[in-house]
Write an enzyme that holds these catalytic residues in place. Structure first.
Site, PDB file in Angstrom:
ATOM      1  CD  GLU A 131      -3.308  -0.607   0.423  1.00 50.89           C
ATOM      2  OE1 GLU A 131      -3.236   0.412  -0.097  1.00 50.89           O
ATOM      3  OE2 GLU A 131      -3.725  -1.640   0.176  1.00 50.89           O
ATOM      4  CB  CYS A 184      -1.304   7.636   1.456  1.00 51.03           C
ATOM      5  SG  CYS A 184      -2.871   6.546   2.215  1.00 51.03           S
TER       6      CYS A 184
HETATM    7  P1  NAD Z   1       8.338   4.648   5.094  1.00 46.82           P
HETATM    8  O1  NAD Z   1       8.116   3.708   3.848  1.00 46.82           O
HETATM    9  O2  NAD Z   1       9.424   5.417   5.373  1.00 46.82           O
HETATM   10  O3  NAD Z   1       8.041   3.810   6.513  1.00 46.82           O
HETATM   11  C1  NAD Z   1       7.276   2.682   6.522  1.00 46.82           C
HETATM   12  C2  NAD Z   1       7.447   1.528   7.314  1.00 46.82           C
HETATM   13  O4  NAD Z   1       8.589   0.935   6.792  1.00 46.82           O
HETATM   14  C3  NAD Z   1       8.279   1.963   8.770  1.00 46.82           C
HETATM   15  O5  NAD Z   1       7.453   0.815   9.588  1.00 46.82           O
HETATM   16  C4  NAD Z   1       9.418   2.032   8.733  1.00 46.82           C
HETATM   17  O6  NAD Z   1      10.122   1.639  10.017  1.00 46.82           O
HETATM   18  C5  NAD Z   1       9.837   1.094   7.723  1.00 46.82           C
HETATM   19  N1  NAD Z   1      11.152   1.475   6.787  1.00 46.82           N
HETATM   20  C6  NAD Z   1      11.279   2.591   6.681  1.00 46.82           C
HETATM   21  N2  NAD Z   1      12.678   2.504   5.934  1.00 46.82           N
HETATM   22  C7  NAD Z   1      12.906   1.138   5.578  1.00 46.82           C
HETATM   23  C8  NAD Z   1      13.955   0.531   4.982  1.00 46.82           C
HETATM   24  N3  NAD Z   1      14.918   1.222   4.594  1.00 46.82           N
HETATM   25  N4  NAD Z   1      14.045  -0.777   5.029  1.00 46.82           N
HETATM   26  C9  NAD Z   1      12.835  -1.402   5.598  1.00 46.82           C
HETATM   27  N5  NAD Z   1      11.954  -0.781   6.370  1.00 46.82           N
HETATM   28  C10 NAD Z   1      11.881   0.431   6.432  1.00 46.82           C
HETATM   29  O7  NAD Z   1       6.703   5.551   5.096  1.00 46.82           O
HETATM   30  P2  NAD Z   1       6.257   6.426   5.943  1.00 46.82           P
HETATM   31  O8  NAD Z   1       7.009   7.780   5.980  1.00 46.82           O
HETATM   32  O9  NAD Z   1       6.171   5.843   7.362  1.00 46.82           O
HETATM   33  O10 NAD Z   1       4.807   6.936   5.519  1.00 46.82           O
HETATM   34  C11 NAD Z   1       4.702   7.602   4.245  1.00 46.82           C
HETATM   35  C12 NAD Z   1       4.584   6.915   2.962  1.00 46.82           C
HETATM   36  O11 NAD Z   1       3.526   5.979   3.277  1.00 46.82           O
HETATM   37  C13 NAD Z   1       3.957   7.939   2.048  1.00 46.82           C
HETATM   38  O12 NAD Z   1       4.436   7.836   0.735  1.00 46.82           O
HETATM   39  C14 NAD Z   1       2.370   7.386   1.980  1.00 46.82           C
HETATM   40  O13 NAD Z   1       1.784   7.945   0.530  1.00 46.82           O
HETATM   41  C15 NAD Z   1       2.525   6.076   1.928  1.00 46.82           C
HETATM   42  N6  NAD Z   1       1.311   5.597   2.555  1.00 46.82           N
HETATM   43  C16 NAD Z   1       0.230   4.763   2.134  1.00 46.82           C
HETATM   44  C17 NAD Z   1      -0.745   4.390   2.432  1.00 46.82           C
HETATM   45  C18 NAD Z   1      -1.428   3.555   1.602  1.00 46.82           C
HETATM   46  O14 NAD Z   1      -2.699   3.100   2.218  1.00 46.82           O
HETATM   47  N7  NAD Z   1      -1.552   3.267   0.430  1.00 46.82           N
HETATM   48  C19 NAD Z   1      -1.353   4.881   3.643  1.00 46.82           C
HETATM   49  C20 NAD Z   1      -0.339   5.533   4.376  1.00 46.82           C
HETATM   50  C21 NAD Z   1       1.039   6.326   3.836  1.00 46.82           C
END
Ligand code: NAD
Length: 442
Positions: free
Chosen positions: A194, A228
């Protein structure tokens, strides 16, 4: 503890979860406030109540959803009765983001448990208060060998991703989505991703401008734009621009007052890194409204930008903050020139009374989902799939689809023995003509 095959056990643990969430609702709301001043109203509507409603719906339907579903048999197999069995994948990993840190961790978890899986949940490290209350509630509700929470950041995530899972459900950025997909590919683990994208919002000359402005302001600035499915930028018909901007400013002031930094209804930016990323997007742009910011308070005002260059930072990546670029168009080609620059978005919004224009845009562009004459609300119907396409994601969930997402669908044909048609068995001599006639007829 037979969560795999005992539906009653799954139901009981979900009821216990419901009880523990309801009991701790005030603490959850406080944690969300402590993490980034999420307004209480938004915390209830988009997080606690949303999860409670999802939980109640799942508890109500779990027996029906988990039953083998009888489907119409194929005459080729006559006599038979045909079924789809829902089988839990096994041990699943859920990785959640920070922006709706309670809902986006709990809703996939509820579905995974309902479908009979063992679950590992990693909440976001950027919302430590919410992560802690989630861990506490889960620990009180489930046996550790059934559902376990792994708190922490990238290192924890990487350790988890290095293990073998039967399913991975990830919500977050496109960049990390690719890391997850690569890790999953090592073991051919199925995934739901997602993700996000740059969500267009088209406002044409037939739109009810005032209402459009109100609904865009709501969908854009809820959670301080860190949603998002928030509209990323607006493309408004050129002749409507001046009036539209006037209405947008009116609606922002109506919602948050003149001293927006004092409003209890406007959240803060999640951390300093994102504050700098966002304030950098405003620099060198023509600010129509807002633009004020305070690093110490992680505050950025709802900000409207006039026609930024498409090569500028604000038009390069997903904004994910309270900044709304207003672009204009005259022809449908102008719309295409902007929309087609980006990967397929998660959402798409059209404000128009012109049905053929609306239909054309819905079919012309590929995107996860969207709303006509509103923003964000398609998320709330549990009968609609929620998910992206292309770079905005793989798979979808919500309602029964969430349960199905965490289940392998096993096809079973139960053949009757009272009749055994000879047609398919060798020797095939002289049978081809009649089998052709049957296949043509079917
Ligand atoms: P993110 O990808 O930075 O982090 C999400 C999760 O991944 C966190 O738990 C984090 O600890 C982990 N993570 C971060 N970097 C990582 C890495 N290098 N390797 C492994 N795991 C890692 O996202 P965010 O900043 O928490 O959320 C924002 C993003 O999420 C935006 O792009 C938004 O559009 C998207 N989002 C999508 C939805 C949806 O339902 N489609 C909902 C909410 C947010």
């Amino acid at each position: 503890m037979d969560y795999k095959s005992d539906i009653g056990y799954r139901k009981e643990t979900l009821k216990k979860l419901l009880h523990n969430i309801q009991k701790n609702e005030d603490l959850i709301i406080k944690a969300l406030y402590d993490d980034f001043k999420k307004p209480e109203f938004e915390a209830v509507v988009t997080e606690t109540s949303y999860v409670i409603s999802d939980l109640k719906n799942t508890i109500k339907n779990i027996t029906t959803w988990s039953k083998p579903k009888r489907v119409f048999p194929s005459l080729l197999n006559f006599p038979s009765s045909d079924y789809i069995y829902k089988e839990p994948y096994g041990h699943v990993l859920i990785i959640a983001p920070w922006n709706y840190p309670f809902q986006l961790a709990l809703c996939p978890l509820i579905a995974a448990v309902a479908a009979g899986n063992r679950v590992a949940l990693k909440p976001s490290e950027l919302t430590p208060h919410t992560s802690a209350i989630i861990a506490k509630i889960i620990e009180k509700t489930f046996h550790i060998n059934h559902v376990e929470v792994f708190e922490g950041g990238v290192e924890v995530s990487n350790k988890l991703l290095a293990q073998r899972w039967d399913y991975i459900f990830f919500t977050g950025s496109v960049a990390v989505g690719k890391i997850v997909a690569k890790a999953a590919a090592e073991n051919l683990t199925p995934v739901t991703l997602e993700l996000g994208g740059k969500n267009p919002c088209i406002v044409d000359e037939t739109a009810d401008l005032k209402l459009a402005a109100k609904r865009i302001v709501w969908g854009k600035f809820i959670n301080a734009g860190q949603t998002c499915i928030a509209p990323d930028y607006v493309l408004v018909q050129k002749n409507m621009k001046v009036n539209f901007i006037t209405y947008l400013i009116e609606e922002i002031l109506k919602a948050y007052g003149k001293k927006i930094d004092k409003s209890p209804d406007f959240a803060r930016i999640i951390n300093t890194k994102n504050w700098f990323r966002l304030t950098n997007m405003i620099q060198n742009e023509n600010v129509l409204f807002g633009g004020e910011s305070d690093a110490n308070k992680l505050y950025i005002a709802p900000t409207l930008l006039e026609e930024p260059d498409l090569k500028s930072p604000v038009m390069k990546e997903e904004i994910f903050g309270p900044i709304l670029p207003i672009l204009t168009y005259e022809t449908e080609n102008d719309i295409e020139n902007v929309v087609s620059r980006y990967e397929k978005p998660l959402s798409f919004y059209i404000f128009s009374e012109n049905n053929s224009f609306t239909k054309k845009l819905i079919t012309k562009y590929s995107f996860g989902g969207g709303s006509v004459n509103d923003t964000v609300i398609h998320f709330s119907n549990k009968r609609l799939p929620f998910g992206g396409v292309g770079h905005s994601g793989i798979g979808a969930y919500h309602g029964q689809l969430s349960f199905d997402t965490f289940s392998h669908h096993k096809a079973i044909v139960k053949k009757g023995n009272w009749l055994d048609l000879p047609m398919r068995y060798a020797p095939y001599k002289d049978k081809l003509a009649s089998i052709r006639r049957i296949l043509d007829w079917l």
